[in-house]
Structure formats: structure tokens, C-alpha cells
Design an enzyme around this catalytic site. Structure first.
Site, PDB file in Angstrom:
ATOM      1  N   ASP A 405       0.861  -1.189   0.000  1.00  0.00           N
ATOM      2  CA  ASP A 405       0.000   0.000   0.000  1.00  0.00           C
ATOM      3  C   ASP A 405       0.900   1.243   0.000  1.00  0.00           C
ATOM      4  O   ASP A 405       2.127   1.130   0.161  1.00  0.00           O
ATOM      5  CB  ASP A 405      -0.880  -0.062   1.266  1.00  0.00           C
ATOM      6  CG  ASP A 405      -1.905   1.049   1.313  1.00  0.00           C
ATOM      7  OD1 ASP A 405      -2.281   1.554   0.240  1.00  0.00           O
ATOM      8  OD2 ASP A 405      -2.322   1.417   2.428  1.00  0.00           O
ATOM      9  N   GLU A 408       2.415   4.917  -4.119  1.00  0.00           N
ATOM     10  CA  GLU A 408       2.364   5.860  -5.277  1.00  0.00           C
ATOM     11  C   GLU A 408       3.700   6.560  -5.492  1.00  0.00           C
ATOM     12  O   GLU A 408       3.981   6.876  -6.651  1.00  0.00           O
ATOM     13  CB  GLU A 408       1.241   6.877  -5.059  1.00  0.00           C
ATOM     14  CG  GLU A 408      -0.152   6.278  -5.059  1.00  0.00           C
ATOM     15  CD  GLU A 408      -0.457   5.396  -3.857  1.00  0.00           C
ATOM     16  OE1 GLU A 408       0.077   5.663  -2.776  1.00  0.00           O
ATOM     17  OE2 GLU A 408      -1.215   4.438  -4.019  1.00  0.00           O
ATOM     18  N   ASP A 482      -9.100   3.548  -1.702  1.00  0.00           N
ATOM     19  CA  ASP A 482     -10.023   3.996  -0.662  1.00  0.00           C
ATOM     20  C   ASP A 482     -11.360   4.487  -1.212  1.00  0.00           C
ATOM     21  O   ASP A 482     -11.616   5.695  -1.287  1.00  0.00           O
ATOM     22  CB  ASP A 482      -9.356   5.079   0.187  1.00  0.00           C
ATOM     23  CG  ASP A 482      -8.148   4.523   0.931  1.00  0.00           C
ATOM     24  OD1 ASP A 482      -8.008   3.283   0.998  1.00  0.00           O
ATOM     25  OD2 ASP A 482      -7.332   5.326   1.415  1.00  0.00           O
TER      26      ASP A 482
END
Ligand code: GLC
Length: 754
Positions: A405, A408, A482
Site C-alpha cells: 500500500d 504511489e 479507498d
């Protein structure tokens, strides 16, 4: 903060700057070596070749020499096809396979024809640039035809008429039509017309923008740096383009079967007692379960590769105990490494120089969950190996799957990410973060997946990632980040998953029930119905939202949620067989109707129905309080899975679906392998064959193997093809050496006398 009020539209905020673009034109010189055409233009250079008879690569670098190296994403760019070149005063004519490429010398306009039909055409100017070194590539598009792809994007399935940019971004704010940049970048579009489909893969990792809006008949792709680097795929239909695209960027490997079961997660189950309690409840309520997730609270101060021994004092025993009960545990692993000299991962990473740095050699630090952190430079193969090996911590415990997670990478600052002048070292080739940003998640997934592969020996790893770039399917499943417990997000997850599949990423899912906000019993039921047919099936929710485990809303809701988790396992033989097909063909599990019915314009914009494989159509209810919906059934005959009623395709039907019913239709002619009830995928299922009668014959297949190892690479699989004709005799052909095949306990022909 002010930006979220009307201050955002202050009169002075309108940007009226007219952008100046310079066209790249005229071919000044060229060289043809029988396979590759290179040359110089009014500014810069170009290069054209075919990697197969339906995929052309075109590179234009307005600022210097073209870089012809294939990127990490374009791993399938290995061949060069031979051809011939002719010219006259106006144009160059390249004949490669059946394709004729015409390059107008003065304008550098380029088109590709096959048997006189134009398959692809650039606009003029085809290529341009501006003073900030942005590059532009313009091609002709049909104003009325759909454009798919671009991976994980909000909105409906057809992107024609919109402007979409790509910059991997952690977006916690509610995703909506205007939330263009999400966690993944897949700069690939598929332009579809009834008679042909064209894929455009713009392999440029800088921030890119696909403008399908400013001119109705033009698609302009802009990149904020680098070169125009495109692969153009000339297909006859959607399926062929996806096949070509996944030949280039790779296919989704067959995952371990347990990763296709039901997974339960929450941010976070904060102690070993809570984890045990969750598992006990699944057992008590007899709900199938394959995996429980450990979100960030399992760690010691959010340091990856550690456990909080106060909250998880017997974590080793916990994981062993769950393994004995056939339940896998998947922990989260984020890239941010806490700046703490007493933390061995930080210490070692610093000593070895493995963190991302500025040109000066200074390490980049940013704030994430553990506080100030450094970020591994995953671009480097030594760092990848180091990272992979660190996972021994988990695999020694019996863990076989990892959740990546925040890759990015997300950083808690204004820009939301790393400074753009950080330099990544891709084995000697240095690139700025501005260029490499969109690749960070892909490289992290590679490091995780390959590391697990080494550690698990012959075992297939499971890895799940939030961020990625084209080709991410080779390493990881993708969940869509999310989302919220909003009906709109349930609805949006369908086109999002379908466009991911159309962009090569087949193993995908959205958080069932919605991640943030509070779900409702009705939403949880409807979302579980959808989740049961998504390639990846995980219920996950944020820390301050109400609990949304299957039993959270009482017995009635539990019964319905459980029914659909059980249905997932019933369809497991069909789903697992589809994953086998995906590994071979690159075609997605969840498909838009247009993939199977490319000539039917009624399917082109269908965002609220999915096909699971070619034969199963799911038309979920996506609004509260609704018990009816219109369902479009494409040509042919269909059967309602529940009532077995027959429906004629090629038209819309009004279907009744109370809260406990998900409308599912099976195409006549299908032989559907279903499995018996099990507690999880580690239990062997018996098979039931449902044969949906068609006068044109019936067919189906069943893929089986041990479910977890790579032995199937050596022939340890069984692929049964079932056929039935008018005589109603079932014929089975079997490939592969796997002998522990499931027994077929029941065969039923449906629709014979209707
Ligand atoms: C991010 C992830 C979410 C996770 C949370 C805490 O928001 O997207 O799934 O639960 O971080 O790790």
C-alpha cells in the site's frame, strides 16, 4: 484548506494562458535496414518498426536521438518484422506483413492501411512539443465510437469525450467523476468500432494526459517529458487488442487458489485476540473464509517487517494456528521505512545506500504512518533483491501473501508524494522522480512478488498492490483503493474493474462494503453480491467506520451476505478455470459486454452489467430500495440462474430482484462447472455440471491443479473440455497429468423441455 471552499473559484484563478505548441514536421532524412525505419524530422528524430504483424511502435523524440530501449512495461517488445520500403516525392511506403504504412514526407502525417482500409491515422501535426519539453501526439478518432482503457479511472466505461490524466495519487477524498488521477497509471486506450479496434499504448512514465474532449475527431496524448513512444495495436475487435496488449506488457499469472476465496480485512484488527475472535465468528456462523488481513496496527510503531509484541505477543503461534485451520494471513507492507537507527531495516538500508536520494547523495525523507521515513529505491535490482529477501521474516511464519500500500508513493505533504528531483537509479540509468513517479508502485510490486517467489520455492505468491503502471498484472493483483460506502462507489466499481481488465489487469477488486463512511445492511448485501463475482473479493473498512463483517447487522443480513460468500465458492471451479484462461490469453475475468459482442452497439456503453468470462452475465442492483432493473441480454438465449427461466437475447428485460437476489444469467450452450460447499479453497470440492441446453451444442471446461504450486508448469494440471451435442451424450477430453481431479457428482441438463 481554503481550496475546498468557493475561494477555489476566485476570479483571478482562471488560467487564460494560451499554450504555444510547436509542430514537428518534414522527414529530412531516413534510413531503412529492412526492419526498422529511422530518420530525422524538422526537429528531432523518429523510429518505426513492427513487433508483430499487428503491433507497430512509433517513437519520435523532438529533442534528440530516439531511445529505442523497451521499458520494463513493454517486456514483449523483442522482435522486429521485416518489410520493404518504397518512396515517391510525397511519401514513404512501408510494407510490413499485410500493413502498408504511409508517411507523408512534408507533414510527417502517418497512416496504416490494410487492403486499402485505413486502420490508423495520425492527425496533423502528428507530433508537437512546447517550451517546457512537453510532447504531444495527435491521432484521428471517431467522435461517436467508444474509447475504453486507461485502467483505474472514475466515471463510466466509455472515456470518449473526456480528458484524463495519469499521475499515481493517493486520494482519500471521495472519488468522483472529477477525481481523474487515482493510484494507477495505465496509458493505454482501446478505440472500438463495430468493424475494428485499435489499441494505443503510450509508454511514457511522466505525467500524461489523454485529451479525447477538445476536438471531437482527435485524440491528443501529452506527456510532461520524455518522447512520443507509442505502440499501436491493430485489432479486429476488443479481444484481439487485449491479446496484443498483454503480449506486449504481460499476462496475469495463475494466482494461488486461496487468493480467490473470501478475504476479510479491516483497518485494523488491532490485536491477536481480535484476529482470533474474527476467525471464530466465521467458524461459528459457518461462513467460508480463506484469509484475514493485518493492517498497519500489527507492526511495532508501523515499522514494516516487525510485529507489535504487546498486541500480538504470540504472533508466530497465531499464524501457525490459523494455517492449521486453512486460513491465510496477509500483512500490509508499506514502502516508508521509519528513520530510526535502532531499526535494522533502516540501518541496513542506509548502510547499503538503498534509499531514494537527491543528486547530492542526501536521502529523501518524507512523513508517512511511522513518522519521518526513507523510501527504498525499488528501481535498482539490488534493492529489489534486498527487499525481497526481507520478506523471509514473513514467509518463515508461513505467510504466502503480501499487501503493498502507499506505494504511489504517498507522502503526507502538499504534493502528496516524493520531491520530483529525487533521483532513482535503475541499474545505472538515473531518472528523476518526475519521470519515475508512476513506476514506483510497479517496481515495488516486482520486488515483492519476485522476492516471495524465491522464498516460497515452488509456491505461488499472492501480492496485492494499490499503485502500479502498465504491466503491473505480471506481479500483483490490484484493489481500487479507498472507496467509500456510497452506492455511487458500488456502481462505479463496475466500469473501473472492467476498464482495468481492458487494460490488461485481470486480477482486481474493490473493497466490498466500501472502505470509508458507514455502510448499511442493504449496501453490504448488494456489494457482497457484486464482490462474489469480482476477480478479487475482500471486505475492508476504515478504522472510524462501523464494523462491516458479515454478522455486523444481525441475522437477516448475515444470511444474505453468507449466501453470496457461499455462492463465490460454488462458482470457484468456473472462476479458477477462467484464471487459467487469463494466464494463457491475457483476457480479463470480468468483461464488459462489448468484449463478447463487439458488433452490437447496444453493448458499447454498458457500465452496469458485467460478464464473468464469456458465458455468465451479472446485472446487480446498484441503488437502494430497488427490487427491479432493466437488463440487456445480448443476442442468443439466456437462462436465469435462479429460476431457470429462458430469455431471448438482443433486447432489454425488466428483472425482479429482491434484496436477497443478484440477477445472474447463463448463456445457452454453456456447460458450467460448479463446486460443492466448502469452508475454504483448501478443501476439495466435488463438481456439479450444469448444462444449459442449446440446439447448437453445449460446451464448457474445467481447469484443475493443486491450487498452490508451480507444478502445473510441468504438466501437473488437468484441463477437461466437456461437449454435448444433440444426442445429449457428454464427451470429455482431458489434457495434463494431474490425477487428483475432483469427482463429478451431478450432471443436469437445464432447459431441455422448455
Ligand atoms: C490506506 C489504504 C487502506 C488501508 C490504510 C491503512 O488508506 O488504502 O486500505 O487500510 O491505508 O493502512
Amino acid at each position: 484548506m481554503l481550496e475546498t471552499t468557493s475561494y477555489a473559484i476566485l476570479p483571478s484563478k482562471v488560467n487564460r494562458k494560451v499554450e504555444v505548441r510547436h509542430a514537428v514536421t518534414s522527414v529530412n532524412s531516413y534510413k531503412w535496414d529492412g526492419k526498422v525505419l529511422t530518420g530525422t524530422l524538422s526537429k528531432g528524430t523518429f523510429c518505426i518498426y513492427f513487433i508483430n504483424d499487428k503491433t507497430m511502435r512509433l517513437i519520435v523524440n523532438p529533442f534528440g536521438e530516439v531511445d529505442t530501449a523497451a521499458s520494463i512495461a513493454a517486456a514483449g517488445d523483442t522482435e522486429r518484422m521485416s518489410g520493404t520500403l518504397e518512396e515517391n516525392d510525397r511519401s514513404l511506403y512501408l510494407q510490413i506483413g499485410e500493413n502498408e504504412v504511409i508517411i507523408e514526407k512534408e507533414s510527417f502525417r502517418l497512416s496504416v492501411k490494410k487492403e486499402g482500409e485505413v486502420l490508423f491515422q495520425t492527425d496533423t501535426p502528428a507530433v508537437a512539443y512546447n517550451s517546457e519539453k512537453h510532447v504531444y501526439f495527435s491521432i484521428k478518432k471517431n467522435p461517436d465510437s467508444p474509447i475504453y482503457g486507461l485502467g483505474e479511472k472514475s466515471g463510466f466505461i466509455n472515456k470518449n469525450g473526456s480528458k484524463i490524466s495519469n499521475w499515481n495519487t493517493d486520494v482519500y477524498a471521495p472519488h468522483n467523476k472529477d477525481t481523474v488521477e487515482l493510484y494507477q497509471t495505465i496509458p493505454f486506450v482501446l478505440m472500438h468500432e463495430t468493424t475494428k479496434s485499435t489499441g494505443i499504448y503510450f509508454d511514457n512514465t511522466f505525467r500524461t494526459e489523454f485529451d479525447m474532449q477538445s476536438k471531437t475527431d482527435q485524440l491528443t496524448i501529452m506527456a510532461e517529458g520524455g518522447q512520443v513512444n507509442t505502440y499501436i495495436m491493430l485489432g479486429q475487435d476488443v479481444k484481439e487488442v487485449i491479446t496484443l496488449y498483454t503480449r506486449l506488457t504481460g499476462k496475469t499469472p495463475l494466482p494461488p487458489k486461496w487468493s480467490l476465496g473470501y478475504h476479510q480485512s479491516r483497518y485494523s484488527y488491532t490485536s491477536q485476540d481480535e484476529v482470533k475472535d474474527i476467525v471464530t465468528r466465521f467458524k461459528d456462523f459457518e461462513i467460508p473464509l480463506d484469509c484475514v488481513f493485518l493492517d498497519i496496527h500489527y507492526m511495532d510503531g508501523f515499522r514494516v517487517f516487525t510485529f507489535d509484541e504487546d498486541k500480538f505477543p504470540q504472533y508466530k503461534e497465531l499464524i501457525k494456528e490459523l494455517a492449521r485451520e486453512n486460513i491465510d494471513v496477509v500483512p500490509i507492507v508499506d514502502p516508508g521505512i521509519k528513520k530510526d537507527v535502532d531499526y535494522p531495516v533502516y540501518y541496513e538500508g542506509m548502510k547499503k545506500g538503498y534509499f531514494s536520494k537527491y543528486l547530492s547523495g542526501e536521502v529523501y525523507y518524507g512523513e508517512v504512518w511511522p513518522g519521518i521515513s526513507a523510501f527504498p529505491d525499488f528501481f535498482n535490482s539490488q534493492v529489489q533483491e534486498w527487499w525481497g529477501e526481507l520478506h523471509r521474516f514473513y514467509t518463515d511464519l508461513g505467510i504466502r501473501g503480501i499487501w503493498n500500500d502507499m506505494n504511489e508513493p504517498s507522502v503526507f505533504n502538499e504534493s502528496k508524494t516524493m520531491d520530483l528531483d529525487v533521483i532513482h537509479n535503475a541499474d545505472g540509468k538515473e531518472i528523476t522522480h518526475r519521470e519515475g513517479h508512476n513506476l514506483y508502485g510497479l517496481y515495488m510490486s516486482k520486488a515483492t512478488f519476485e522476492g516471495l517467489q524465491k522464498l516460497l520455492g515452488n509456491g505461488r505468491p499472492f501480492s496485492l498492490t494499490r499503485a502500479g503502471y502498465a504491466g503491473v498484472q505480471r506481479y500483483s493483483a490490484v484493489w481500487t483503493g479507498d472507496n467509500r460506502s456510497h452506492w455511487e462507489h458500488l456502481e462505479m466499481s463496475l466500469p473501473m474493474i472492467m476498464n482495468l481488465g481492458l487494460s490488461g489487469v485481470a486480477f482486481t477488486g474493490a473493497d466490498v462494503g466500501g472502505f470509508s463512511s458507514d455502510t448499511t445492511p442493504e449496501l453490504l448485501i448488494r456489494w457482497t453480491q457484486v464482490g462474489a463475482f469480482m476477480p478479487y473479493f475482500r471486505n475492508h473498512s476504515v478504522q472510524d467506520s462501523i464494523y462491516q463483517e458479515p454478522w455486523a447487522f444481525g441475522m437477516e443480513t448475515l444470511a444474505s451476505v453468507k449466501k453470496y460468500i457461499e455462492l463465490r465458492y460454488r462458482f470457484m471451479p468456473y472462476l479458477y478455470s477462467l484464471f487459467h484462461e487469463t494466464e494463457k490469453t491475457g483476457l480479463p475475468i470480468v468483461r464488459p459486454l462489448v468484449m463478447e459482442y463487439p458488433n452490437d452497439p447496444e453493448t458499447f456503453q454498458c457500465s452496469d452489467q458485467i460478464l464473468v468470462g464469456g458465458q455468465l452475465l451479472v446485472a446487480p442492483i446498484l441503488r437502494p430500495g430497488q427490487s427491479h432493473r432493466s437488463v440487456y441480454l445480448p443476442e442468443g438465449t439466456w437462462y436465469d440462474f435462479w429460476t431457470r427461466e429462458k430469455y431471448e437475447g438482443g433486447k432489454y428485460h425488466l428483472i425482479v430482484a429482491d434484496l436477497d437476489t443478484l440477477p445472474i444469467f447463463i448463456k445457452a450452450g454453456t456447460i458450467l462447472p460448479l463446486g460443492s460447499a466448502v469452508k475454504n479453497t483448501k478443501e476439495k470440492q466435488d463438481i456439479e455440471l450444469q448444462i444449459y441446453h442449446s440446439e447448437n451444442g453445449m460446451m464448457g471446461y474445467l481447469y484443475e491443479d493443486d491450487g498452490y504450486s508451480y507444478d502445473y508448469h510441468d504438466g501437473e494440471f488437468s484441463l477437461s473440455t466437456f461437449k454435448m451435442g444433440e444426442d445429449l451424450e457428454l464427451r470429455t477430453e482431458r489434457e495434463g497429468f494431474y490425477t487428483e481431479v475432483a469427482s463429478i457428482k451431478n450432471i443436469e441438463i437445464i432447459g431441455l423441455n422448455k
